[in-house]
Each structure stands twice: as C-alpha cells, then as structure tokens.
Design a protein around this motif. Structure first.
Motif, mmCIF file in Angstrom:
data_model
loop_
_atom_site.group_PDB
_atom_site.id
_atom_site.type_symbol
_atom_site.label_atom_id
_atom_site.label_comp_id
_atom_site.label_asym_id
_atom_site.label_seq_id
_atom_site.Cartn_x
_atom_site.Cartn_y
_atom_site.Cartn_z
ATOM 1 N N ARG A 229 0.847 -1.180 0.000
ATOM 2 C CA ARG A 229 0.000 0.000 0.000
ATOM 3 C C ARG A 229 0.891 1.241 0.000
ATOM 4 O O ARG A 229 1.877 1.313 0.737
ATOM 5 C CB ARG A 229 -0.920 -0.002 1.221
ATOM 6 N N GLU A 230 0.536 2.225 -0.830
ATOM 7 C CA GLU A 230 1.340 3.432 -0.932
ATOM 8 C C GLU A 230 0.473 4.678 -0.803
ATOM 9 O O GLU A 230 -0.704 4.680 -1.170
ATOM 10 C CB GLU A 230 2.082 3.473 -2.286
ATOM 11 N N LEU A 231 1.099 5.730 -0.296
ATOM 12 C CA LEU A 231 0.408 7.002 -0.162
ATOM 13 C C LEU A 231 0.264 7.652 -1.535
ATOM 14 O O LEU A 231 1.241 7.753 -2.288
ATOM 15 C CB LEU A 231 1.182 7.926 0.773
ATOM 16 N N VAL A 232 -0.945 8.110 -1.838
ATOM 17 C CA VAL A 232 -1.199 8.803 -3.103
ATOM 18 C C VAL A 232 -1.198 10.317 -2.893
ATOM 19 O O VAL A 232 -0.516 11.051 -3.605
ATOM 20 C CB VAL A 232 -2.549 8.363 -3.699
ATOM 21 N N ALA A 233 -1.971 10.774 -1.910
ATOM 22 C CA ALA A 233 -2.062 12.204 -1.651
ATOM 23 C C ALA A 233 -2.578 12.414 -0.238
ATOM 24 O O ALA A 233 -3.372 11.620 0.256
ATOM 25 C CB ALA A 233 -3.004 12.882 -2.643
ATOM 26 N N THR A 234 -2.118 13.496 0.386
ATOM 27 C CA THR A 234 -2.514 13.750 1.765
ATOM 28 C C THR A 234 -2.778 15.224 2.005
ATOM 29 O O THR A 234 -2.152 16.088 1.375
ATOM 30 C CB THR A 234 -1.432 13.254 2.747
ATOM 31 N N MET A 235 -3.754 15.483 2.880
ATOM 32 C CA MET A 235 -4.045 16.840 3.332
ATOM 33 C C MET A 235 -4.057 16.819 4.855
ATOM 34 O O MET A 235 -4.905 16.183 5.454
ATOM 35 C CB MET A 235 -5.413 17.313 2.835
ATOM 36 N N ALA A 236 -3.125 17.521 5.465
ATOM 37 C CA ALA A 236 -3.091 17.638 6.915
ATOM 38 C C ALA A 236 -3.445 19.062 7.292
ATOM 39 O O ALA A 236 -3.057 20.005 6.614
ATOM 40 C CB ALA A 236 -1.709 17.279 7.438
ATOM 41 N N SER A 237 -4.180 19.220 8.360
ATOM 42 C CA SER A 237 -4.608 20.550 8.799
ATOM 43 C C SER A 237 -3.403 21.453 8.984
ATOM 44 O O SER A 237 -2.466 21.117 9.693
ATOM 45 C CB SER A 237 -5.394 20.441 10.105
ATOM 46 N N GLY A 238 -3.436 22.603 8.322
ATOM 47 C CA GLY A 238 -2.359 23.573 8.460
ATOM 48 C C GLY A 238 -1.139 23.278 7.627
ATOM 49 O O GLY A 238 -0.159 24.018 7.680
ATOM 50 N N ILE A 239 -1.186 22.205 6.859
ATOM 51 C CA ILE A 239 -0.039 21.825 6.036
ATOM 52 C C ILE A 239 -0.494 21.691 4.593
ATOM 53 O O ILE A 239 -1.603 21.263 4.333
ATOM 54 C CB ILE A 239 0.579 20.500 6.523
ATOM 55 N N SER A 240 0.353 22.053 3.676
ATOM 56 C CA SER A 240 -0.013 21.963 2.269
ATOM 57 C C SER A 240 -0.127 20.505 1.850
ATOM 58 O O SER A 240 0.330 19.602 2.534
ATOM 59 C CB SER A 240 1.037 22.665 1.411
ATOM 60 N N THR A 241 -0.771 20.306 0.724
ATOM 61 C CA THR A 241 -0.978 18.947 0.239
ATOM 62 C C THR A 241 0.319 18.338 -0.256
ATOM 63 O O THR A 241 1.240 19.038 -0.684
ATOM 64 C CB THR A 241 -2.006 18.952 -0.896
ATOM 65 N N VAL A 242 0.370 17.008 -0.183
ATOM 66 C CA VAL A 242 1.538 16.263 -0.638
ATOM 67 C C VAL A 242 1.055 15.159 -1.558
ATOM 68 O O VAL A 242 0.069 14.474 -1.249
ATOM 69 C CB VAL A 242 2.320 15.662 0.555
ATOM 70 N N TYR A 243 1.760 14.981 -2.655
ATOM 71 C CA TYR A 243 1.406 13.967 -3.636
ATOM 72 C C TYR A 243 2.568 13.024 -3.889
ATOM 73 O O TYR A 243 3.733 13.420 -3.815
ATOM 74 C CB TYR A 243 1.024 14.617 -4.971
ATOM 75 N N ALA A 244 2.225 11.789 -4.221
ATOM 76 C CA ALA A 244 3.245 10.860 -4.705
ATOM 77 C C ALA A 244 3.752 11.386 -6.051
ATOM 78 O O ALA A 244 2.990 11.964 -6.831
ATOM 79 C CB ALA A 244 2.646 9.473 -4.873
ATOM 80 N N ASP A 245 5.029 11.175 -6.308
ATOM 81 C CA ASP A 245 5.611 11.664 -7.560
ATOM 82 C C ASP A 245 4.869 11.109 -8.778
ATOM 83 O O ASP A 245 4.732 11.804 -9.786
ATOM 84 C CB ASP A 245 7.088 11.273 -7.643
ATOM 85 N N SER A 246 4.380 9.897 -8.666
ATOM 86 C CA SER A 246 3.742 9.236 -9.807
ATOM 87 C C SER A 246 2.410 9.864 -10.198
ATOM 88 O O SER A 246 1.913 9.623 -11.302
ATOM 89 C CB SER A 246 3.534 7.751 -9.507
ATOM 90 N N VAL A 247 1.816 10.674 -9.316
ATOM 91 C CA VAL A 247 0.502 11.256 -9.621
ATOM 92 C C VAL A 247 0.527 12.781 -9.693
ATOM 93 O O VAL A 247 -0.496 13.401 -9.995
ATOM 94 C CB VAL A 247 -0.564 10.821 -8.593
ATOM 95 N N LYS A 248 1.673 13.381 -9.428
ATOM 96 C CA LYS A 248 1.767 14.850 -9.458
ATOM 97 C C LYS A 248 1.362 15.384 -10.824
ATOM 98 O O LYS A 248 1.775 14.850 -11.857
ATOM 99 C CB LYS A 248 3.192 15.286 -9.141
ATOM 100 N N GLY A 249 0.534 16.431 -10.796
ATOM 101 C CA GLY A 249 0.078 17.038 -12.039
ATOM 102 C C GLY A 249 -1.132 16.357 -12.642
ATOM 103 O O GLY A 249 -1.732 16.890 -13.588
ATOM 104 N N ARG A 250 -1.504 15.188 -12.123
ATOM 105 C CA ARG A 250 -2.664 14.455 -12.662
ATOM 106 C C ARG A 250 -3.784 14.321 -11.637
ATOM 107 O O ARG A 250 -4.957 14.333 -11.986
ATOM 108 C CB ARG A 250 -2.244 13.061 -13.129
ATOM 109 N N PHE A 251 -3.419 14.139 -10.371
ATOM 110 C CA PHE A 251 -4.405 13.950 -9.310
ATOM 111 C C PHE A 251 -4.475 15.201 -8.445
ATOM 112 O O PHE A 251 -3.463 15.890 -8.230
ATOM 113 C CB PHE A 251 -4.014 12.782 -8.415
ATOM 114 N N THR A 252 -5.678 15.469 -7.923
ATOM 115 C CA THR A 252 -5.865 16.592 -7.011
ATOM 116 C C THR A 252 -6.698 16.141 -5.823
ATOM 117 O O THR A 252 -7.798 15.607 -6.001
ATOM 118 C CB THR A 252 -6.574 17.759 -7.706
ATOM 119 N N ILE A 253 -6.173 16.368 -4.633
ATOM 120 C CA ILE A 253 -6.919 16.065 -3.411
ATOM 121 C C ILE A 253 -7.558 17.348 -2.912
ATOM 122 O O ILE A 253 -6.950 18.423 -2.966
ATOM 123 C CB ILE A 253 -5.999 15.439 -2.338
#
Length: 121
Positions: free
Chosen positions: A45-69
């Motif tokens: 299992r791998e992280l795709v994208a995350t949103m933490a309160s007060g922190i900017s979103t983070v994306y896996a390199d493989s989905v950057k520019g294609r996925f939006t959380i």
C-alpha cells in the motif's frame, strides 16, 4: 467510532478521469489528516495524496500534475480527482483519516473499505 464511506471507483480507459469521495461519519470532534492510499495486486500500500490541517498537500511523484486532493470541511469529506489516468494507476484506493471523537481527546487512525479503480489500455 468513525466510519469512512467511499465512492467513485470504477472502470475507465487510459486518459480518462474519475473522482473518488470519502465521507467521514460519526461523532467527530476534529480531523487532523485526510488522505488517499492505494494498493495494486502484489504491491505494498502506498500514499497517493494527503491533506493535513495547516499543512499543504503532498502527492506521490507518480501522480503529481494528474491527481488533485481536496476537502470539504463542512461535510468531513475528502475527494480525489484523478485525470489522465494510466493503466499503472489500477489499484484499490483507500481513504484514511486521523481524527478524534467527542468525549475523547485521542487521535485515532481510520480506514475506508477501499474502492477499485481499473484503468484499461
């Protein structure tokens, strides 16, 4: 307890789009993190994208520019918009939340049941 209800998976052709939704239900006091993971057959299992309160979103390199959380705070719902899908995006996608409930101060981790995303070539 917190229940996560996922929807939006399915079968799509390469280059297509899907939007996943995950609603967190229960007597929720606060949500610190809402994110999406995925697990392909035979892989971890791998992280795709995350949103933490007060922190900017983070994306896996493989989905950057294609996925939006994104997140609707009023509905305790997190979304994953997936564009330009590729066959390698095929996996079971899991919603994950770190939250506390009313009457308790402990943050706990909760997982959705998973929704299948299949991208055909």
């Amino acid at each position: 307890q917190v229940q996560l209800v996922e929807s939006g998976g399915g079968l799509v052709q390469a280059g297509g789009s899907l939007r996943l939704s995950c609603a967190a239900l229960g007597r929720i006091s606060s949500i610190n993190v809402m994110d999406w993971y995925r697990q392909a057959p035979g892989k971890q299992r791998e992280l795709v994208a995350t949103m933490a309160s007060g922190i900017s979103t983070v994306y896996a390199d493989s989905v950057k520019g294609r996925f939006t959380i994104s997140r609707d705070y009023s509905k305790n719902t997190v979304y994953l918009q997936m564009n330009s899908l590729k066959p390698e995006d095929t996996a079971v996608y899991y919603c994950h939340v770190v939250a506390s409930i009313y009457g308790g101060s402990v943050l706990r981790s909760y997982w959705g049941q998973g929704t299948q995303v299949t991208v055909s070539s």
